[in-house]
Design a protein around this motif. Structure first.
Motif, PDB file in Angstrom:
ATOM      1  N   MET A   1      40.060  40.814  37.155  1.00 14.87           N
ATOM      2  CA  MET A   1      39.905  41.893  38.130  1.00 14.87           C
ATOM      3  C   MET A   1      40.957  41.768  39.226  1.00 14.87           C
ATOM      4  O   MET A   1      41.133  40.702  39.795  1.00 14.87           O
ATOM      5  CB  MET A   1      38.505  41.810  38.760  1.00 14.87           C
ATOM      6  N   LYS A   2      41.651  42.884  39.510  1.00 14.80           N
ATOM      7  CA  LYS A   2      42.669  42.876  40.571  1.00 14.80           C
ATOM      8  C   LYS A   2      42.121  43.593  41.796  1.00 14.80           C
ATOM      9  O   LYS A   2      41.662  44.743  41.693  1.00 14.80           O
ATOM     10  CB  LYS A   2      43.939  43.565  40.095  1.00 14.80           C
ATOM     11  N   VAL A   3      42.192  42.899  42.914  1.00 16.59           N
ATOM     12  CA  VAL A   3      41.680  43.444  44.175  1.00 16.59           C
ATOM     13  C   VAL A   3      42.866  43.652  45.110  1.00 16.59           C
ATOM     14  O   VAL A   3      43.654  42.734  45.325  1.00 16.59           O
ATOM     15  CB  VAL A   3      40.665  42.475  44.826  1.00 16.59           C
ATOM     16  N   LEU A   4      42.984  44.855  45.641  1.00 10.48           N
ATOM     17  CA  LEU A   4      44.010  45.134  46.646  1.00 10.48           C
ATOM     18  C   LEU A   4      43.319  45.235  48.006  1.00 10.48           C
ATOM     19  O   LEU A   4      42.383  46.030  48.175  1.00 10.48           O
ATOM     20  CB  LEU A   4      44.738  46.442  46.305  1.00 10.48           C
ATOM     21  N   HIS A   5      43.764  44.429  48.955  1.00 10.39           N
ATOM     22  CA  HIS A   5      43.152  44.335  50.284  1.00 10.39           C
ATOM     23  C   HIS A   5      44.154  44.882  51.298  1.00 10.39           C
ATOM     24  O   HIS A   5      45.246  44.345  51.445  1.00 10.39           O
ATOM     25  CB  HIS A   5      42.827  42.844  50.523  1.00 10.39           C
ATOM     26  N   ILE A   6      43.745  45.949  52.002  1.00  9.51           N
ATOM     27  CA  ILE A   6      44.632  46.594  52.979  1.00  9.51           C
ATOM     28  C   ILE A   6      43.983  46.529  54.360  1.00  9.51           C
ATOM     29  O   ILE A   6      42.821  46.917  54.522  1.00  9.51           O
ATOM     30  CB  ILE A   6      44.824  48.105  52.643  1.00  9.51           C
TER      31      ILE A   6
ATOM     32  N   VAL B   1      35.451  37.880  45.510  1.00 10.49           N
ATOM     33  CA  VAL B   1      35.985  36.623  44.974  1.00 10.49           C
ATOM     34  C   VAL B   1      34.830  35.693  44.581  1.00 10.49           C
ATOM     35  O   VAL B   1      34.873  35.013  43.553  1.00 10.49           O
ATOM     36  CB  VAL B   1      36.930  35.960  46.003  1.00 10.49           C
ATOM     37  N   ARG B   2      33.763  35.696  45.396  1.00 14.68           N
ATOM     38  CA  ARG B   2      32.606  34.835  45.107  1.00 14.68           C
ATOM     39  C   ARG B   2      31.931  35.278  43.803  1.00 14.68           C
ATOM     40  O   ARG B   2      31.545  34.448  42.980  1.00 14.68           O
ATOM     41  CB  ARG B   2      31.618  34.923  46.275  1.00 14.68           C
TER      42      ARG B   2
ATOM     43  N   GLU C   1      41.968  38.483  41.346  1.00 17.28           N
ATOM     44  CA  GLU C   1      43.311  38.214  41.901  1.00 17.28           C
ATOM     45  C   GLU C   1      43.487  39.156  43.077  1.00 17.28           C
ATOM     46  O   GLU C   1      43.413  40.376  42.888  1.00 17.28           O
ATOM     47  CB  GLU C   1      44.379  38.619  40.891  1.00 17.28           C
ATOM     48  N   VAL C   2      43.744  38.603  44.259  1.00 23.31           N
ATOM     49  CA  VAL C   2      43.794  39.439  45.461  1.00 23.31           C
ATOM     50  C   VAL C   2      45.239  39.617  45.933  1.00 23.31           C
ATOM     51  O   VAL C   2      45.987  38.649  46.067  1.00 23.31           O
ATOM     52  CB  VAL C   2      42.955  38.817  46.598  1.00 23.31           C
ATOM     53  N   THR C   3      45.619  40.858  46.168  1.00 21.20           N
ATOM     54  CA  THR C   3      46.906  41.169  46.794  1.00 21.20           C
ATOM     55  C   THR C   3      46.608  41.702  48.188  1.00 21.20           C
ATOM     56  O   THR C   3      45.737  42.561  48.350  1.00 21.20           O
ATOM     57  CB  THR C   3      47.647  42.259  45.989  1.00 21.20           C
ATOM     58  N   TYR C   4      47.304  41.170  49.180  1.00 25.13           N
ATOM     59  CA  TYR C   4      47.031  41.565  50.572  1.00 25.13           C
ATOM     60  C   TYR C   4      48.206  42.327  51.163  1.00 25.13           C
ATOM     61  O   TYR C   4      49.365  41.935  50.980  1.00 25.13           O
ATOM     62  CB  TYR C   4      46.754  40.314  51.416  1.00 25.13           C
TER      63      TYR C   4
ATOM     64  N   LEU D   1      48.306  51.149  41.763  1.00 25.95           N
ATOM     65  CA  LEU D   1      48.008  51.498  40.360  1.00 25.95           C
ATOM     66  C   LEU D   1      47.383  50.318  39.621  1.00 25.95           C
ATOM     67  O   LEU D   1      46.525  50.501  38.764  1.00 25.95           O
ATOM     68  CB  LEU D   1      49.280  51.962  39.640  1.00 25.95           C
ATOM     69  N   ALA D   2      47.814  49.097  39.952  1.00 20.53           N
ATOM     70  CA  ALA D   2      47.329  47.912  39.233  1.00 20.53           C
ATOM     71  C   ALA D   2      45.905  47.514  39.635  1.00 20.53           C
ATOM     72  O   ALA D   2      45.224  46.806  38.900  1.00 20.53           O
ATOM     73  CB  ALA D   2      48.274  46.729  39.493  1.00 20.53           C
ATOM     74  N   ALA D   3      45.464  47.974  40.815  1.00 21.45           N
ATOM     75  CA  ALA D   3      44.191  47.463  41.359  1.00 21.45           C
ATOM     76  C   ALA D   3      42.979  48.075  40.660  1.00 21.45           C
ATOM     77  O   ALA D   3      42.940  49.276  40.386  1.00 21.45           O
ATOM     78  CB  ALA D   3      44.129  47.766  42.855  1.00 21.45           C
TER      79      ALA D   3
END
Ligand SMILES: Cc1cc2nc3c(=O)[nH]c(=O)nc-3n(C[C@H](O)[C@H](O)[C@H](O)COP(=O)(O)O)c2cc1C
Length: 191
Positions: free
Chosen positions: A1-6, A29-30, A36-39, A70-72
């Protein structure tokens, strides 16, 4: 799972939306140890305003922002209300992700969103109260705007974690943040 954090708040460590987005991402995440987190902090590293592709030549920032979106699978956005709407820093990010041919297209039947299958969670913070039925509800150009934009892009799974009335005194602020935090657990479990 991809997580985008803004994040978009200008208030640094005092920001409520930054604390809420951090708590939401921590919950993902828990519950999803493979997350996988992108910030991206659009206040600390503001995006240039959208410009004609020629004027943007040589920069890849627009492509990076689009690729991240797009990836998130999950997008967690801190969206403080500034002057009844979103921050200009977040608007500059939206101008990079709402692109014809990438996240929506026009068809003979009308516009079609292409960013389908994502979960978008918005931590909405505001000093006053604008929720449905309140006297200032008609001045809310923040949540309805975000609903419109993400709906237009094809996002059907959109959730708000709202802390409002943050300027109405410490007691109100604490209650509002506690109730926002209480709603976070269920969000990640449902994903
Ligand atoms: C420039 C600016 C404009 C603001 N405009 C509004 C507004 O129109 N309505 C409102 O209720 N609160 C407004 N606020 C208050 C913020 O929404 C509130 O402080 C919120 O907590 C900001 O989110 P943050 O804590 O994540 O930074 C404004 C704050 C700033 C700094």
């Amino acid at each position: 799972m991809k997580v985008l954090h803004i994040d978009a708040s200008a208030l640094g460590a005092h920001s409520v939306s930054r604390n809420l987005t951090a708590a939401i991402v921590a919950e993902f995440v828990r519950t999803h140890p493979n997350a996988e987190v992108t910030y991206r902090d659009v206040h600390a590293a503001p995006l240039p305003h959208w410009a004609m592709p020629a004027a943007d030549a040589g920069t890849t920032v627009g492509d990076e922002v689009m690729d991240e979106f797009l990836a998130a699978d999950v997008v967690v956005i801190g969206a403080p209300m500034y002057n009844f709407s979103i921050t200009s820093s977040l608007k500059a990010w939206i101008d990079r992700i709402a692109v014809a041919g990438k996240t929506f297209r026009y068809t003979s039947a009308g516009p079609e969103g292409l960013a389908v299958g994502k979960k978008v969670i918005i931590a909405s913070t505001r000093g006053g109260i604008y929720s449905a039925g309140s006297p200032a509800a008609g001045m809310d150009f923040q949540e309805p705007y975000l609903r419109a934009v993400f709906g237009f892009l094809g996002v059907t799974d959109l959730e708000f974690v709202r802390a409002e009335g943050l300027a109405l005194g410490d007691e109100h602020k604490t209650k509002s943040i506690d109730s926002a935090v209480a709603g976070i657990g269920g969000l990640a479990n449902a994903a």
